[in-house]
Enzyme design. Sequence first.
Site, PDB file in Angstrom:
ATOM      1  N   LYS A  35      -4.604   2.557  -0.735  1.00 25.29           N
ATOM      2  CA  LYS A  35      -5.407   2.804   0.187  1.00 25.29           C
ATOM      3  C   LYS A  35      -4.376   3.270   1.210  1.00 25.29           C
ATOM      4  CE  LYS A  35      -6.932  -0.710   2.722  1.00 25.29           C
ATOM      5  NZ  LYS A  35      -7.219  -0.434   3.898  1.00 25.29           N
ATOM      6  N   ASP A  70       0.914  -1.327  -0.010  1.00 27.62           N
ATOM      7  CA  ASP A  70       0.012   0.140   0.062  1.00 27.62           C
ATOM      8  C   ASP A  70       0.887   1.304  -0.092  1.00 27.62           C
ATOM      9  OD1 ASP A  70       0.811   0.382   2.835  1.00 27.62           O
ATOM     10  OD2 ASP A  70      -0.885  -0.829   3.294  1.00 27.62           O
ATOM     11  N   MET A 111      -3.111   8.554  13.451  1.00 25.05           N
ATOM     12  CA  MET A 111      -4.001   8.901  12.203  1.00 25.05           C
ATOM     13  C   MET A 111      -4.720  10.073  12.825  1.00 25.05           C
ATOM     14  SD  MET A 111      -5.077   5.326  10.471  1.00 25.05           S
ATOM     15  CE  MET A 111      -5.215   4.345  12.029  1.00 25.05           C
TER      16      MET A 111
END
Lengths: 256, 256
Positions: free
Chosen positions: B56, B35, B169
């Site tokens: 992603k 990814d 995140m």
Amino acid sequence: VSGRVYLVGAGPGALDLLTLRAARLLESADIVFYDALANPEMLKLAPNAKLVAVGKRHGRHSTAQTFINKQLVDAAKKYATVVRLKGGDPMLFGRAQEEIDALTAAGIEVEVVPGITAALAASASLKVSLTRRGIARHVAFVTPRIGKMERESDWIATAVAADTAVIYMGAGEAEAIAQTLIARGRRADTPVALIENASLASERQWLGRLEELAVISRALNGGPAIIVLGEVLAERGALQALTELPAWRHLSSSLG
Amino acid sequence: VSGRVYLVGAGPGALDLLTLRAARLLESADIVFYDALANPEMLKLAPNAKLVAVGKRHGRHSTAQTFINKQLVDAAKKYATVVRLKGGDPMLFGRAQEEIDALTAAGIEVEVVPGITAALAASASLKVSLTRRGIARHVAFVTPRIGKMERESDWIATAVAADTAVIYMGAGEAEAIAQTLIARGRRADTPVALIENASLASERQWLGRLEELAVISRALNGGPAIIVLGEVLAERGALQALTELPAWRHLSSSLG
């Protein structure tokens, strides 16, 4: 001439869960300090190094820690590459800060090489992710301190609040841990896993409910063990515990 | 003939923070799914593999996840060794469970290879242990969900209760995160570190106080970043932030 000290995570035990950086540092090390949790096979990666056992486990023995700090400082005055091999990751329950601070105070350069911590090795073995969309968005790693509840060490609040909790160095006090967590609001039927010797050939796993943790923990053989609890384990427990894990099946039937 | 799928932790980004097991699997892989967070240098370790980008990042895009699951199942029907390379550790915020479940449901064998998670790489770079005797006995890893407070995702309670909290995140919502944590009881002057691109040459660090997080976060360059908060950072912040970290010094003076 001052050498450099590397605090190197040895990972959970399996030789090939060392990082490439850790392996390279062992190869070039002049001296390696290792503790009881180190895999003896790892030391073969350091053929040119003097090997020094520092006999300490689970972070007890403050005197031993002070002595280790001194040994590291002394070694850095004599050798170019000093490796301090620490089980798991140095920065989680490894007392690395005391070593970093002692070395820094002595003017010695320190680097830290992260390692695979036991919780992640256990999660990999269980094939249960510690987080999961819709079920677990946060995970806590704690060490219990039974009978002491001052704010600074209120591991209980954290272990109750976290969707998934991983308890390090607590298997010997499993009964008190389960009682404490349930008394503070964690559901008695919270799925729980106990993993001994994660990542090694001798690894064993048990699955059950929090209220059964004390019984499950009697099957331990004295190896390092961690406790995982949370709903992420529910499906795994329901589907597979009774068919795959003979030790747990045995214990389950003895619960009556 | 069905192959086996390995969900492999790629670690935080530095090539040599791969594990030996991960490197060996890449070498023998027939196909590698990677990814956006993967280091391109890592893919060179898989010279014989078909390389498939699965675009992603940060776990958004459910449709993409379903498609990745299908790609993995299809690959296992065609290739012996399928590697799914995932940033950090697969079992922390990696949506690994969805892939494990899809593969298991299709009768395909899965193994998980743990990796170095960003929090531990950041801790190593900062040279600040996430736990410390007398200061921090528990650490939580959380992903924030601003504006949603249902029990299952009450990351706030966990991030407030934990001695040390690491927020994955969340850097894009730094202002709301700081406000929320302070409103729920975390001290406004809690020491905080923001680390972007942990372990890479492009890594940057800032140190400050929780109430300043929004200002600090404006310096980010768009790389993956994590937030660490807790008293373990206090000494490091006091001793070194103003002398070692020019970006933070700049921001600090602009706080007025």
